[in-house]
Design an enzyme around this catalytic site. Structure first.
Site, PDB file in Angstrom:
ATOM      1  N   ASN A 105      57.366  19.340  44.266  1.00 43.91           N
ATOM      2  CA  ASN A 105      58.096  19.275  45.529  1.00 43.91           C
ATOM      3  C   ASN A 105      59.442  18.619  45.247  1.00 43.91           C
ATOM      4  O   ASN A 105      59.517  17.404  45.069  1.00 43.91           O
ATOM      5  CB  ASN A 105      57.281  18.478  46.561  1.00 43.91           C
ATOM      6  CG  ASN A 105      58.006  18.348  47.880  1.00 43.91           C
ATOM      7  OD1 ASN A 105      59.075  18.934  48.076  1.00 43.91           O
ATOM      8  ND2 ASN A 105      57.420  17.592  48.795  1.00 43.91           N
TER       9      ASN A 105
ATOM     10  N   LYS B 107      61.858  18.258  47.175  1.00 43.87           N
ATOM     11  CA  LYS B 107      62.413  17.575  48.354  1.00 43.87           C
ATOM     12  C   LYS B 107      63.909  17.914  48.497  1.00 43.87           C
ATOM     13  O   LYS B 107      64.287  19.041  48.245  1.00 43.87           O
ATOM     14  CB  LYS B 107      62.139  16.069  48.271  1.00 43.87           C
ATOM     15  CG  LYS B 107      60.635  15.799  48.045  1.00 43.87           C
ATOM     16  CD  LYS B 107      60.235  14.368  48.197  1.00 43.87           C
ATOM     17  CE  LYS B 107      58.725  14.236  47.993  1.00 43.87           C
ATOM     18  NZ  LYS B 107      58.239  12.873  48.172  1.00 43.87           N
TER      19      LYS B 107
ATOM     20  N   HIS C 121      53.740  17.684  55.544  1.00 42.53           N
ATOM     21  CA  HIS C 121      54.116  16.606  54.627  1.00 42.53           C
ATOM     22  C   HIS C 121      54.429  15.351  55.441  1.00 42.53           C
ATOM     23  O   HIS C 121      55.034  15.426  56.510  1.00 42.53           O
ATOM     24  CB  HIS C 121      55.326  17.012  53.772  1.00 42.53           C
ATOM     25  CG  HIS C 121      55.533  16.098  52.612  1.00 42.53           C
ATOM     26  ND1 HIS C 121      56.088  14.840  52.747  1.00 42.53           N
ATOM     27  CD2 HIS C 121      55.223  16.228  51.296  1.00 42.53           C
ATOM     28  CE1 HIS C 121      56.123  14.251  51.568  1.00 42.53           C
ATOM     29  NE2 HIS C 121      55.603  15.073  50.665  1.00 42.53           N
TER      30      HIS C 121
ATOM     31  N   GLU D 228      56.610  13.170  55.126  1.00 38.91           N
ATOM     32  CA  GLU D 228      58.038  12.976  55.429  1.00 38.91           C
ATOM     33  C   GLU D 228      58.452  13.793  56.648  1.00 38.91           C
ATOM     34  O   GLU D 228      59.273  13.362  57.454  1.00 38.91           O
ATOM     35  CB  GLU D 228      58.881  13.329  54.184  1.00 38.91           C
ATOM     36  CG  GLU D 228      58.753  12.244  53.118  1.00 38.91           C
ATOM     37  CD  GLU D 228      58.962  12.718  51.692  1.00 38.91           C
ATOM     38  OE1 GLU D 228      59.508  13.822  51.484  1.00 38.91           O
ATOM     39  OE2 GLU D 228      58.566  11.968  50.777  1.00 38.91           O
TER      40      GLU D 228
ATOM     41  N   GLU E 130      47.902  13.225  50.120  1.00 42.22           N
ATOM     42  CA  GLU E 130      49.010  12.378  49.675  1.00 42.22           C
ATOM     43  C   GLU E 130      48.993  11.079  50.476  1.00 42.22           C
ATOM     44  O   GLU E 130      49.544  11.015  51.586  1.00 42.22           O
ATOM     45  CB  GLU E 130      50.350  13.090  49.913  1.00 42.22           C
ATOM     46  CG  GLU E 130      50.485  14.401  49.168  1.00 42.22           C
ATOM     47  CD  GLU E 130      51.947  14.777  48.965  1.00 42.22           C
ATOM     48  OE1 GLU E 130      52.330  14.934  47.797  1.00 42.22           O
ATOM     49  OE2 GLU E 130      52.705  14.871  49.937  1.00 42.22           O
TER      50      GLU E 130
ATOM     51  N   GLY F 102      56.419   8.140  46.206  1.00 40.14           N
ATOM     52  CA  GLY F 102      57.714   7.611  45.782  1.00 40.14           C
ATOM     53  C   GLY F 102      57.719   6.117  45.531  1.00 40.14           C
ATOM     54  O   GLY F 102      58.775   5.508  45.404  1.00 40.14           O
TER      55      GLY F 102
ATOM     56  N   SER G 175      53.135   9.652  43.426  1.00 39.69           N
ATOM     57  CA  SER G 175      53.463   9.033  42.133  1.00 39.69           C
ATOM     58  C   SER G 175      52.654   9.599  40.954  1.00 39.69           C
ATOM     59  O   SER G 175      52.254   8.858  40.058  1.00 39.69           O
ATOM     60  CB  SER G 175      53.318   7.514  42.211  1.00 39.69           C
ATOM     61  OG  SER G 175      54.218   6.984  43.180  1.00 39.69           O
TER      62      SER G 175
END
Ligand code: 13P
Length: 264
Positions: free
Chosen positions: A13, A15, A106, A108, A178, A184, A222
């Site tokens: 991904n 992003k 996701h 985010e 996730e 991250g 991660s």
């Protein structure tokens, strides 16, 4: 050796990255890695999710790669078809451009861009109607984990879409677990914790569909070359959704290798 018969998936991904020159370099380097040491599609499916404006060009640049590299959309519109929806890309338009896969849910998108459960549901409906394959993301926050609610939250996210997916459409669903606190941050869920949640997700899926045992459940948060092999060794971890480490061809390739080897 994970013991699973599911062919693993390793999806990068990207992003909101990278600039064009870096993207071209990344693709070239990844193709070179695959030429030097091929990974067959029987060992591991590989995909990348670039920014929307690069989807087609990335797909073309991978056309002569030693094996198929899927171009995955990072998002799609909650509006279907075509119409006066400035800035949006529908499921049908993705499909029409030759894109087969899309990420939905996701964290985010949920946290930063207001993708509520009903928006996520609309997106899932649209993607399924257009015959796209979905990588459906679920995961709990740190506060939810610390409050002992991780399982409940994640299983609820699975239930959120259960009624929308027709029996045979479960073939078009991949789940990505996730944990938000691992995205991250450099903190990975331990293989035991990740496996425990994946087993719960598998159990939940199996109560919803007879295809539950065959659905790939990817881990994200991660993932890096250093932890990929132990994650890949877990029975219910069938691949990885990789953020940061997918922007480096060698790291991404090594993660794919680790999952490919887990099948040997
Ligand atoms: P990182 O690998 O950078 O933690 O990102 C994970 C992720 O969000 C993939 O979708």
């Amino acid at each position: 050796m994970s013991g699973s018969t599911i062919i693993p998936w390793v999806v990068g991904n990207w992003k909101m990255n990278p600039m064009q020159a870096n993207s071209q370099q990344l693709i070239q380097d990844l193709k070179q890695q695959l030429q030097q040491q091929p990974i067959s599609e029987q060992q591991c499916h590989i995909g990348v999710a670039p920014i929307a404006i690069a989807l087609l060009s990335v797909q073309q640049q991978f056309a002569d790669a030693p094996n198929k590299i899927m171009s995955v959309a990072q998002d799609l519109s909650r509006m279907a078809g075509t119409g006066a929806y400035t800035g949006e890309i529908s499921a049908e338009l993705l499909k029409d451009s030759g894109i087969e896969f899309v990420l939905i849910g996701h964290s985010e998108r949920r946290e930063i861009f207001g993708d509520t459960v009903s928006v996520v549901q609309e997106k899932v409906k649209n993607a399924l109607n257009a015959n796209l394959k979905i990588i459906y993301c679920v995961g709990e926050s740190l506060a939810q984990r610390e409050a002992g609610q991780a399982e409940e939250v994640v299983l609820q996210q699975i239930c959120d879409i259960a009624a929308l997916v027709k029996a045979e459409q479960w073939n078009n669903i991949i789940v990505a677990y996730e944990p938000i606190w691992a995205i991250g941050t450099g903190k990975t869920a331990s293989p035991d914790d990740a496996q425990a949640m994946h087993a719960k997700i598998r159990e939940g899926l199996s109560q919803i569909t007879p295809l539950g045992a065959k659905i790939a459940i990817l881990y994200g948060g991660s993932v890096k070359p250093e932890n990929a092999a132990e994650l890949a060794a877990c029975a219910d971890i069938n691949g990885a959704l990789v953020g940061g480490a997918s922007l480096n061809a060698e790291s991404f390739y090594q993660i794919a290798q680790a999952f490919a080897k887990s099948k040997e």
